[in-house]
Write a protein that holds these residues in place. Sequence first.
Motif, PDB file in Angstrom:
ATOM      1  N   GLY A 100       7.412  14.396  53.595  1.00 34.12           N
ATOM      2  CA  GLY A 100       8.488  15.373  53.601  1.00 34.12           C
ATOM      3  C   GLY A 100       8.857  15.911  52.227  1.00 34.12           C
ATOM      4  O   GLY A 100       9.949  16.463  52.052  1.00 34.12           O
ATOM      5  N   ILE A 101       7.961  15.806  51.267  1.00 36.02           N
ATOM      6  CA  ILE A 101       8.234  16.253  49.893  1.00 36.02           C
ATOM      7  C   ILE A 101       7.299  17.403  49.558  1.00 36.02           C
ATOM      8  O   ILE A 101       6.081  17.317  49.776  1.00 36.02           O
ATOM      9  CB  ILE A 101       8.036  15.093  48.887  1.00 36.02           C
ATOM     10  CG1 ILE A 101       8.951  13.928  49.241  1.00 36.02           C
ATOM     11  CG2 ILE A 101       8.304  15.572  47.467  1.00 36.02           C
ATOM     12  CD1 ILE A 101       8.738  12.710  48.361  1.00 36.02           C
ATOM     13  N   THR A 102       7.845  18.448  49.022  1.00 38.59           N
ATOM     14  CA  THR A 102       7.030  19.597  48.599  1.00 38.59           C
ATOM     15  C   THR A 102       6.327  19.274  47.292  1.00 38.59           C
ATOM     16  O   THR A 102       6.770  18.400  46.528  1.00 38.59           O
ATOM     17  CB  THR A 102       7.898  20.841  48.414  1.00 38.59           C
ATOM     18  OG1 THR A 102       8.828  20.611  47.350  1.00 38.59           O
ATOM     19  CG2 THR A 102       8.644  21.187  49.693  1.00 38.59           C
ATOM     20  N   PRO A 103       5.224  19.992  46.989  1.00 36.97           N
ATOM     21  CA  PRO A 103       4.546  19.759  45.697  1.00 36.97           C
ATOM     22  C   PRO A 103       5.474  19.940  44.500  1.00 36.97           C
ATOM     23  O   PRO A 103       5.332  19.218  43.504  1.00 36.97           O
ATOM     24  CB  PRO A 103       3.424  20.806  45.709  1.00 36.97           C
ATOM     25  CG  PRO A 103       3.130  21.022  47.153  1.00 36.97           C
ATOM     26  CD  PRO A 103       4.453  20.912  47.853  1.00 36.97           C
ATOM     27  N   TRP A 104       6.396  20.883  44.576  1.00 34.48           N
ATOM     28  CA  TRP A 104       7.314  21.090  43.449  1.00 34.48           C
ATOM     29  C   TRP A 104       8.201  19.875  43.225  1.00 34.48           C
ATOM     30  O   TRP A 104       8.354  19.398  42.098  1.00 34.48           O
ATOM     31  CB  TRP A 104       8.151  22.338  43.695  1.00 34.48           C
ATOM     32  CG  TRP A 104       9.281  22.515  42.722  1.00 34.48           C
ATOM     33  CD1 TRP A 104      10.606  22.405  42.973  1.00 34.48           C
ATOM     34  CD2 TRP A 104       9.170  22.826  41.332  1.00 34.48           C
ATOM     35  NE1 TRP A 104      11.350  22.621  41.852  1.00 34.48           N
ATOM     36  CE2 TRP A 104      10.483  22.885  40.809  1.00 34.48           C
ATOM     37  CE3 TRP A 104       8.103  23.052  40.479  1.00 34.48           C
ATOM     38  CZ2 TRP A 104      10.761  23.177  39.489  1.00 34.48           C
ATOM     39  CZ3 TRP A 104       8.368  23.336  39.144  1.00 34.48           C
ATOM     40  CH2 TRP A 104       9.667  23.401  38.655  1.00 34.48           C
TER      41      TRP A 104
ATOM     42  N   ALA B 196       6.217  16.931  41.857  1.00 28.28           N
ATOM     43  CA  ALA B 196       5.907  17.090  40.431  1.00 28.28           C
ATOM     44  C   ALA B 196       7.139  16.817  39.573  1.00 28.28           C
ATOM     45  O   ALA B 196       7.032  16.219  38.494  1.00 28.28           O
ATOM     46  CB  ALA B 196       5.374  18.491  40.179  1.00 28.28           C
ATOM     47  N   ARG B 197       8.309  17.229  40.068  1.00 28.11           N
ATOM     48  CA  ARG B 197       9.539  16.995  39.304  1.00 28.11           C
ATOM     49  C   ARG B 197       9.846  15.516  39.170  1.00 28.11           C
ATOM     50  O   ARG B 197      10.401  15.072  38.161  1.00 28.11           O
ATOM     51  CB  ARG B 197      10.721  17.696  39.980  1.00 28.11           C
ATOM     52  CG  ARG B 197      10.737  19.209  39.851  1.00 28.11           C
ATOM     53  CD  ARG B 197      10.947  19.659  38.411  1.00 28.11           C
ATOM     54  NE  ARG B 197      12.089  19.030  37.788  1.00 28.11           N
ATOM     55  CZ  ARG B 197      13.372  19.372  37.979  1.00 28.11           C
ATOM     56  NH1 ARG B 197      13.666  20.362  38.815  1.00 28.11           N
ATOM     57  NH2 ARG B 197      14.343  18.751  37.340  1.00 28.11           N
ATOM     58  N   ILE B 198       9.504  14.724  40.166  1.00 30.35           N
ATOM     59  CA  ILE B 198       9.783  13.292  40.131  1.00 30.35           C
ATOM     60  C   ILE B 198       9.075  12.623  38.963  1.00 30.35           C
ATOM     61  O   ILE B 198       9.563  11.653  38.388  1.00 30.35           O
ATOM     62  CB  ILE B 198       9.365  12.634  41.467  1.00 30.35           C
ATOM     63  CG1 ILE B 198      10.254  13.156  42.603  1.00 30.35           C
ATOM     64  CG2 ILE B 198       9.440  11.121  41.387  1.00 30.35           C
ATOM     65  CD1 ILE B 198       9.806  12.726  43.989  1.00 30.35           C
ATOM     66  N   SER B 199       7.923  13.170  38.565  1.00 26.27           N
ATOM     67  CA  SER B 199       7.145  12.562  37.477  1.00 26.27           C
ATOM     68  C   SER B 199       7.844  12.639  36.130  1.00 26.27           C
ATOM     69  O   SER B 199       7.491  11.922  35.203  1.00 26.27           O
ATOM     70  CB  SER B 199       5.777  13.238  37.381  1.00 26.27           C
ATOM     71  OG  SER B 199       5.926  14.586  36.948  1.00 26.27           O
ATOM     72  N   GLY B 200       8.836  13.542  36.008  1.00 24.35           N
ATOM     73  CA  GLY B 200       9.534  13.685  34.729  1.00 24.35           C
ATOM     74  C   GLY B 200       8.703  14.358  33.655  1.00 24.35           C
ATOM     75  O   GLY B 200       8.962  14.182  32.463  1.00 24.35           O
TER      76      GLY B 200
END
Length: 815
Positions: free
Chosen positions: A348-352, A355-359
């Motif tokens: 349920g997570i979009t690619p955007w 990617a933001r989770i990676s910091g």
Amino acid sequence: MSIADFPPQAATLSRSGVHLDSPSRMLTLEQALYAVLFLFSIVVHLWGLDNRALHHDETLHAAFSYYVFSGRGYVHDPLLHGPFLYFWGAFIYFLFGDSNYTARLSAALFGSVLTVLPFFLRREIGRSAALLASTALLISPVVLYVGRFMRHDIYAVTFELLVFISLVRYCSTRKSIWLYVGAAALALMFTTLETFFLYIAIFAPVVLGLFFYRVWRPGAAVIAVLGVLIATLIFILPGSPERPSPGSDQVNRANGPYVCPDISNPSPPANPINIASPGLIFNLPPLATADNEYALCVRHQPDNAFGIYMIKLGQFFGHPSVIASFILTLVALAVLYWMIWRRPDREGITPWLRARISGDATLEAFASLVYNRRWLIALAIFFGIYALIFSAFLTNPVGIMSGATGSLLYWMGQHEVQRGNQPRYFYALLLSVYEPFMLLWSAIGLGIVARMGWKKLRRPAYAEELADSPPTNAIDWSFALPALLAWWLVATMFIYSWAGEKMPWLTIHIALPLTLFGCWAIAYTFSWWRTPDPKAPLAPTSPRTALATYLGVFGAIVIFCFLLITISIRTGGTQLTYIPYFPWIVLTLIALLTIGTGVIMGRRWAWGALALAVTLLGASYAMRSAFQLNFLWGDVPREMMIYTQTSPDVLRVIDRLEQASRRRGGSLDMPIWYDNETVWDWYMRRFTRAQEQPAGVIPTPPDELQAMLIMSENLNDQNRQSFAGFRVQRYPLRWWFPEDAIYRMPEDWQTREVTPESPLLMRMLRTPFDGRTAAQYWDYMFFRNLASPLGSTDFVLVVRPDIADEIGLGVGEQK
């Protein structure tokens, strides 16, 4: 990477290699050095601005700035590029009056500022590299010449660097001020010169590629495929037009010449272009811009008739290739939007969001654009400046449209015209003459960056450290900045060499990234040199003494070579035979010197000493070339950078006419006639009784007329009948560098017989060990002496005998 910190200061070093200094209210030594550089820059840019005649293009720009200043208004016309120069020039006239000096003052001020702009990159590029870049920009022959030249390029490159700085600083700090400064600089660049489109073409792929690489890597492939498809649709698939002659900028049409729509004839009858060969696959017709007449028609709309202008634009944008390009772009953007921001994965997570989770620091810079609607404010700043300036402060509303469409379509047409008709290697040749050592250092820098990139691919930097620590917001500029500069340089060199129109002043667009990247390579090499070498032998002497000795011997070898070549050139005869071998002897001696020093002081130390010696030699050559180009031969085209230059006789004749008029009446009211040559529009502006006459038949002059200025091409037997009672004197109006004799090579240069009349470049490549050829090469490189005469087009001064002697004969030398 360790970057030498100059001057030494209390500082901490971040993980990215960026020096983070504590704030201080006191002027540091570094800041003082930049202040000194700025003062020197002002002096060299402002010194003797009016000592040389205004170039033909300068007279146009100066005249149109004067028209704005005097209240005649302005209408955007990409034939004369963007409007920024004219409004800025008018403002300078308002402050300091209109003169030959103040005409160039507007450009010289920007050239002075450009010199110290690397100051704002010092945290990312390194303090030593930034200071070296400012110094190199100060002494660069190309940058200094264009920086004292009233053309659009000095403004454009200043904005280019400011946009680059803003991009880097915003990514480093996330401060909105840099985003807004960048938006303003980008808009000002757009309103200055059409090279804006090339700049966007260079940096847009980097920004988009980096974004998609970090977020959704297939997106980078989508953008790449889209770019290839659009380029194919625009430049490959349309058919080729039928032309009246090879190399012509005109095309044959079914019903005669192209008719430009206007209010009286908004819809001319259909008049398709005759097709020499239909487009591939779909048999598409040629684009409208294949006809230069269309490009001249669509470039602007002075009467502000929006409907007519839309009809003109429709002739291009209605082409199937253009329509297909728009459709493909919209489809690609829709797909990318859906795949990145709307399509969730199994969790349920979009690619955007993933990617933001990676910091990731780069993504944080992209994400920050939405804070407080920053991107909307930046767009408002960009379009506000764009619309205000292109519309001539709302007096020419159609300029808001023609600023983008007219500029792009007109210069697409000029790509086919190829004004100047310069070879592909033109910029490489100019840079090898004026910036050879920056070319050398940039080549070294490309090797360094390639090595750094290879190491990162094999073992990502800080991999061990990052494994045990949380993500960081810092970007590793120690690699990112030089990699970005390397791309800027390589892409600029390629795209400007590919573009149809090549002119010497455009070289500054390549010289800017060349200088920044070359100075980074110098600073990196010197920092490597300063790193202790555990394998170095125990030196028998101090490093300072050894360095002084090395530099002294190196200098003596170079001076000895210079004297040998110079004496041989002047002596001539059999000594010319030895000239091709002198540089090789010098290189051998320097190699032996460096090897010997390496044995004594260590290999790394010897390489560093060689790098320093080469840098000092390069700086000396650059300063001498800059002096010759700017202060010795400023309006005599012995220099390749000086292109179709107004001769010094023009400036002298005008000055003498002004003196003669003031002696007779105390003012500039002496009656003078002049023909349709555009340089007279500037030089005659102050003569209150000066009148332009048709280029054909000149009427019988009245008794009060004192002088006539006539192009030699406008002379005919009927005109000469009007010269009774006058004295006729001939002068060079414009003269130019002998390109055919120096560097324009025939297509079959590899097989054609080499003769003394062959171009010098051809002889250098085919017979490099010919003594006479080598003598001509070094005579030009050292002293700018030419073995061929300058070309020229002339004018005649038809003047009353009583003032003819006051003006005197022409002083322009034809060699």
